[in-house]
Each structure stands twice: as C-alpha cells, then as structure tokens.
Scaffold this active site. Structure first.
Site, PDB file in Angstrom:
ATOM      1  N   ALA A   1      42.306   2.918  57.782  1.00 48.79           N
ATOM      2  CA  ALA A   1      41.720   3.268  56.485  1.00 48.79           C
ATOM      3  C   ALA A   1      41.655   1.992  55.650  1.00 48.79           C
ATOM      4  O   ALA A   1      42.548   1.149  55.707  1.00 48.79           O
ATOM      5  CB  ALA A   1      42.560   4.322  55.773  1.00 48.79           C
ATOM      6  N   SER A   2      40.568   1.859  54.864  1.00 42.97           N
ATOM      7  CA  SER A   2      40.398   0.665  54.046  1.00 42.97           C
ATOM      8  C   SER A   2      39.810   1.052  52.699  1.00 42.97           C
ATOM      9  O   SER A   2      38.838   1.810  52.632  1.00 42.97           O
ATOM     10  CB  SER A   2      39.466  -0.326  54.755  1.00 42.97           C
ATOM     11  OG  SER A   2      39.278  -1.474  53.966  1.00 42.97           O
TER      12      SER A   2
ATOM     13  N   ALA B   1      43.808  -1.886  49.065  1.00 47.59           N
ATOM     14  CA  ALA B   1      44.684  -2.046  50.240  1.00 47.59           C
ATOM     15  C   ALA B   1      44.050  -1.377  51.447  1.00 47.59           C
ATOM     16  O   ALA B   1      43.042  -0.665  51.335  1.00 47.59           O
ATOM     17  CB  ALA B   1      46.058  -1.444  49.951  1.00 47.59           C
ATOM     18  N   GLN B   2      44.652  -1.631  52.623  1.00 42.56           N
ATOM     19  CA  GLN B   2      44.239  -0.932  53.830  1.00 42.56           C
ATOM     20  C   GLN B   2      45.475  -0.567  54.646  1.00 42.56           C
ATOM     21  O   GLN B   2      46.569  -1.085  54.420  1.00 42.56           O
ATOM     22  CB  GLN B   2      43.262  -1.758  54.648  1.00 42.56           C
ATOM     23  CG  GLN B   2      43.809  -3.011  55.271  1.00 42.56           C
ATOM     24  CD  GLN B   2      42.688  -3.844  55.914  1.00 42.56           C
ATOM     25  OE1 GLN B   2      41.575  -3.948  55.393  1.00 42.56           O
ATOM     26  NE2 GLN B   2      42.976  -4.443  57.061  1.00 42.56           N
ATOM     27  N   VAL B   3      45.285   0.355  55.604  1.00 44.27           N
ATOM     28  CA  VAL B   3      46.408   0.935  56.339  1.00 44.27           C
ATOM     29  C   VAL B   3      46.257   0.677  57.833  1.00 44.27           C
ATOM     30  O   VAL B   3      45.162   0.810  58.396  1.00 44.27           O
ATOM     31  CB  VAL B   3      46.508   2.458  56.078  1.00 44.27           C
ATOM     32  CG1 VAL B   3      47.649   3.067  56.889  1.00 44.27           C
ATOM     33  CG2 VAL B   3      46.712   2.724  54.590  1.00 44.27           C
TER      34      VAL B   3
ATOM     35  N   LYS C   1      50.855  -0.024  54.805  1.00 44.65           N
ATOM     36  CA  LYS C   1      49.822  -0.250  53.791  1.00 44.65           C
ATOM     37  C   LYS C   1      49.955  -1.684  53.280  1.00 44.65           C
ATOM     38  O   LYS C   1      51.039  -2.105  52.860  1.00 44.65           O
ATOM     39  CB  LYS C   1      49.992   0.750  52.643  1.00 44.65           C
ATOM     40  CG  LYS C   1      48.876   0.710  51.614  1.00 44.65           C
ATOM     41  CD  LYS C   1      48.993   1.882  50.640  1.00 44.65           C
ATOM     42  CE  LYS C   1      47.825   1.931  49.680  1.00 44.65           C
ATOM     43  NZ  LYS C   1      47.896   3.113  48.776  1.00 44.65           N
TER      44      LYS C   1
ATOM     45  N   ASP D   1      46.004  12.276  42.214  1.00 43.15           N
ATOM     46  CA  ASP D   1      44.822  11.849  42.965  1.00 43.15           C
ATOM     47  C   ASP D   1      44.651  12.736  44.197  1.00 43.15           C
ATOM     48  O   ASP D   1      44.471  12.247  45.309  1.00 43.15           O
ATOM     49  CB  ASP D   1      44.977  10.373  43.374  1.00 43.15           C
ATOM     50  CG  ASP D   1      43.648   9.708  43.684  1.00 43.15           C
ATOM     51  OD1 ASP D   1      42.605  10.251  43.278  1.00 43.15           O
ATOM     52  OD2 ASP D   1      43.637   8.654  44.335  1.00 43.15           O
TER      53      ASP D   1
END
Length: 508
Positions: free
Chosen positions: A126-127, A131-133, A147, A282
């Site tokens: 995920a991006s 941040a990205q994972v 992350k 969120d």
C-alpha cells in the site's frame, strides 16, 4: 526559485481546470468574467465545479489531495456539492523506490534490513502520500506490517503549506467573506493533521490505545504494535488478515452476515464515542478489513478524535432530544455546553432547529441520515455565533463514513434503532444512581488525601502576610470547602437512603 516554479504550476493547473471561477464569483470581480473567457476561448468548462476542483487537486500532488480530503470534512464552510466531490479523493500515489525504503530502515535501525527482520518484502502493499506499507516477518516468526515515511516528505509539506498559508492570508485580506470562511484556521487544522501523521510513534500510541479499549471485544480487532521496532519514521505492527469491507460479494461468499456487520459498525461507533471518548476518525472503506469470523479490523491510526465528558453529554442529549422532537432541549444543550453565547434567545434558537428537524420526520427512520442532521444543526447554530468545535467536525465526518458504510452493507439499516439502546444506557449510567456511585468512587481518594490537610491549609492561609494573598487563599479554601460539602451531602443522602431501605426490609 523552487517556490516560484511551484507557484507557476499551481497557477497553470488552476487555469486549466477553471478554478478562476471561484475567484470571479465574487461580486467585485464579476466584470472580469467576459475578459477571461475571451482570453481563454480554447477552454471548455462543461463539467461541475466540484469535479474540476477534485481533478485539479489530484494534478497538484499528494499534499493537495490530503488538503482536499480535510476540506471535505469542513461542510460547515464548504458548499455541499464541493464537499461531496472532494470526499471522493483517493490518497493513492506511486510507491517510492526500494532503495529509499532500505536506506530509511538502515538509518533507523543502524544495520541492514535483513539483519533486522527474518524476511522483508521489497514490494509495497500500500502506498499513500505520507507513507507506504511493506509486509515482513520478525525474528521470532511473527508476521508484521511495516509502515515507512516517505523520504523528504517534511520539506515537501512545509513548502506547499507556506503557499497555502499565503493564499489564505490573501483571501482574508481581499474578500469580505474571507474572515467568516476562516481559511487560515482551515490551513492550521490541515497542518496539525499532517504533523500528527508525520510522527509514526504518535500513530503507534493511538493504535495501542484503541487496541486496549477493545481488548476483549467480539466486534473490533486492532493490530498489536511491536514497540521494539518502532521509531518516528517507522511503525511496525501485527499483520492482519481479512477482506476489504468494500468487497461485499466476497464477504457473503465467505459466510459473513453482512446485515449483522452493518449493525456492528454502528455499535463500534457508539462505543468509541460514548464509552471511551476516543475514536478512529478515518473509518473509510480503505481502512477497514473484515476477519474470516466476521469481525471488523481497523487500520491506519493517523487521525484520531477525542471527546470530553461535556462533548459526550452534548451529543447524547442532542440525539435523544432529536428523536423525541424536543427541540427546546436541543437548543438548551448548545447553550449549556457553552457553544453559543449565553445571551442567546433559546426560543429563537429552538425555532431555527425545528425548521431543520421537523421535515425529516415525514420520512421513515431508516431513511434519515443522522450524520446530515448533525451537520445541519451545526450550520444552523452558526447563525447564532456557534464556534464549531474541531473534535465535533471529526466526529461528524466519522458518523457520515460509518452511516454510509452501514447502509452500503444493509440499505435498510436504521441507525437510530441500532444506537438508541446504547445511548439510553449511557445516559442512565451518567445521570442515574450508577453515575452518582461512579463519581463518588472517583472522588473518595481525593477526599482522603485532602481532608487531613485542611488544618495546615487554614494555618498557611492565616499566616500569609499580604492581604491580597490572604484573600485569594480564603476564596480558594472556601471554594474547596463548598465542593467537599456538596459531595459530603450527597454521601449523607445516599447513606440515609440506604439505611431507610434496610429499615424497610427489616420492618416487613
């Protein structure tokens, strides 16, 4: 030079998508419309303004996308057609390079990534803009999600925020409505959200708190934080397995009761708000998985909301009074919470609220959007100089997310029928005898510590040489004594009632 180039790009994107329409809508500048239209004859603006604004923000990059997302929550300031369109913004950007990922991890841990993790997947799962994972396996074999902050994202944010702040200052200076729209306040709110998201230790602490709140719950799972591997730039947590909640057909094929799932989402919302006063702000479908046994799984804890007891009491009274059509109680709740001036005429405020709420009752409850009702109450209260509370803006956004998600799972979801028992139980615990007992339990330790100190406090007050200091000390002491007297009276009444009950039982 770089800010000028960035400013030039913003200007060109604004012209391409016709954002000058927002400026030329002002009465003082309408005469420029025909001139601009002539100069830009090649431009075709045949799509809605909200759609064009969304596409312009996407073209300007991830920071502007996030600004649009925050702006979509300020429905008290932004027209609804624009807010609805901005809510569709997707925070999806290409991942940064594997070399940058490995360099960040080596800087944080002080050694190569393969000496930190048993296995680390080089490809991001995920991006987003901040941040990205990546998935990984810890040395003890536990599966983890890692992350990682984007390199240099802080400088990018600072640059674009400076431009947004300048634009906000110009709007306030040149337009009469500028101050009412509070553009600088909106930018400051956006700045706070971004800075919170840049500190992954803060996000890890929020995840840990939410996990603790739902430790024994059958409704919600929250990943465990692996603190030994966390830093400001890196957050490592338990890898969660589940299906995205948006894949409704796949959930049904897995045997998940989707109707029950929609009710569970409402219950989770009310538990976070009224039990804990700490909620995930969120909760859009991209941040929710569903486990094989049908439990919610929360992800991404960068934006969390908190509520005080006053906030919770205000919300509960508004919901309950709304259902009973007790609009005077709704008006009084705003005044008692201090969110409208104390001199506000309750009868006028009540009439305004009635005009918002009464038409809704011509519809079945399952067709009522309580998120939109809460929004309209905020907008109506603004006419009476309500200062919109940031925590309630986050809450309203979350309620709209939960309600929309719940009705996507079950179109017949009745938010009120699901949440009303929880609200009534909470109100009973706060206002009834259970609330009195709970408050007594909280206060007794303070009395036990304070009462033995009273003689010393009196002696100190009387020995103060300065008259104004003595007077202030006496006022403080008198205030403290009044506070204790109220609680001691409550204990005495409770004790007397208990004795009376025992005596009545003995005399039977």
């Amino acid at each position: 030079m770089l800010p000028l180039l960035r400013l030039a790009k913003i200007f060109s994107v604004g012209v391409r998508f016709g954002l000058d329409e927002f400026v030329l809508a002002h009465s003082r500048l309408r005469w420029l419309r025909s001139i601009i239209s002539t100069l830009l004859f090649w431009r075709r603006l045949d799509r809605p303004r909200g759609e064009r604004l969304r596409e312009a923000l996407e073209a300007l990059g991830p920071i502007f996308v996030k600004f649009g997302q925050v702006l979509s929550t300020r429905r008290d300031l932004v027209p609804l057609d624009i807010a609805d369109e901005l809510a569709r913004l997707q925070d999806r950007v290409p991942p940064f390079s594997t070399a940058e990922v490995l360099a960040t991890l080596e800087r944080v841990y002080g050694k190569p990534v393969d000496q930190v993790f048993l296995r680390f997947e080089r490809e991001a799962v995920a991006s987003a803009s901040v941040a990205q994972v990546h998935f990984a396996v810890l040395p003890d074999g536990r599966e983890a999600a890692v992350k990682i902050l984007r390199p240099g994202i802080g400088k990018v944010i600072a640059r674009d925020l400076a431009l947004l702040e300048t634009a906000a200052a110009v709007i306030e200076a040149l337009w009469a409505d500028g101050r009412r729209l509070k553009p600088r306040e909106v930018i400051a709110e956006f700045d706070k959200h971004l800075r919170d998201e840049l500190d992954l230790l803060r996000e890890a602490a929020s995840a840990s708190q939410l996990r603790r709140n739902f430790r024994d719950s059958d409704l919600l799972r929250v990943p465990e934080v692996f603190w030994d591997w966390c830093a400001t730039d890196v957050m490592v947590m338990e890898r969660m397995h589940g299906l995205p909640i948006s894949q409704i057909d796949a959930l049904r094929a897995q045997g998940v009761d989707v109707t029950k799932l929609s009710r569970m989402g409402v219950e989770i919302f009310f538990m976070q708000v009224f039990r804990d006063g700490f909620f995930h702000a969120d909760m859009h479908p991209g941040n929710i998985l569903v486990s094989p046994e049908g439990r919610y799984i929360a992800l991404d804890f960068g934006i969390m909301g908190t509520l005080t007891d006053i906030d919770k009491n205000y919300l509960a009274q508004n919901f309950l009074a709304f259902f009973r059509r007790d609009y005077r109680r709704v008006a009084q709740a705003h005044v008692e919470a201090g969110w409208v001036p104390p001199g506000t005429r309750v009868d006028e405020f009540e009439a305004a609220i009635r005009s918002v709420c009464e038409p809704i009752f011509d519809k079945p409850l399952r067709e009522i959007s309580f998120g939109k009702v809460l929004l309209r109450l905020f907008q109506t209260a603004q006419r009476f100089n309500l200062e919109v509370q940031p925590q309630l803006v986050l809450l309203q956004k979350t309620l709209l997310n939960i309600e929309g998600l719940g009705r996507e799972l079950d179109p017949d979801l009745d938010l009120w029928k699901t949440g009303k028992p929880y609200l009534e139980r909470w109100m009973s615990e706060q206002m009834g005898w259970r609330g009195l007992v709970r408050h007594l339990q909280e206060e007794v330790p303070q009395w036990a510590e304070l009462l033995p100190q009273l003689p010393r406090l009196v002696h100190r007050s009387l020995s103060e040489p300065a008259p104004h200091t003595l007077e202030a000390a006496i006022v403080r002491l008198a205030r403290e004594q009044r506070r204790q007297t109220r609680w001691l009276t409550a204990i005495a009444v409770l004790f007397a009632l208990t004795l009376a009950g025992i005596a009545a039982l003995l005399l039977r």
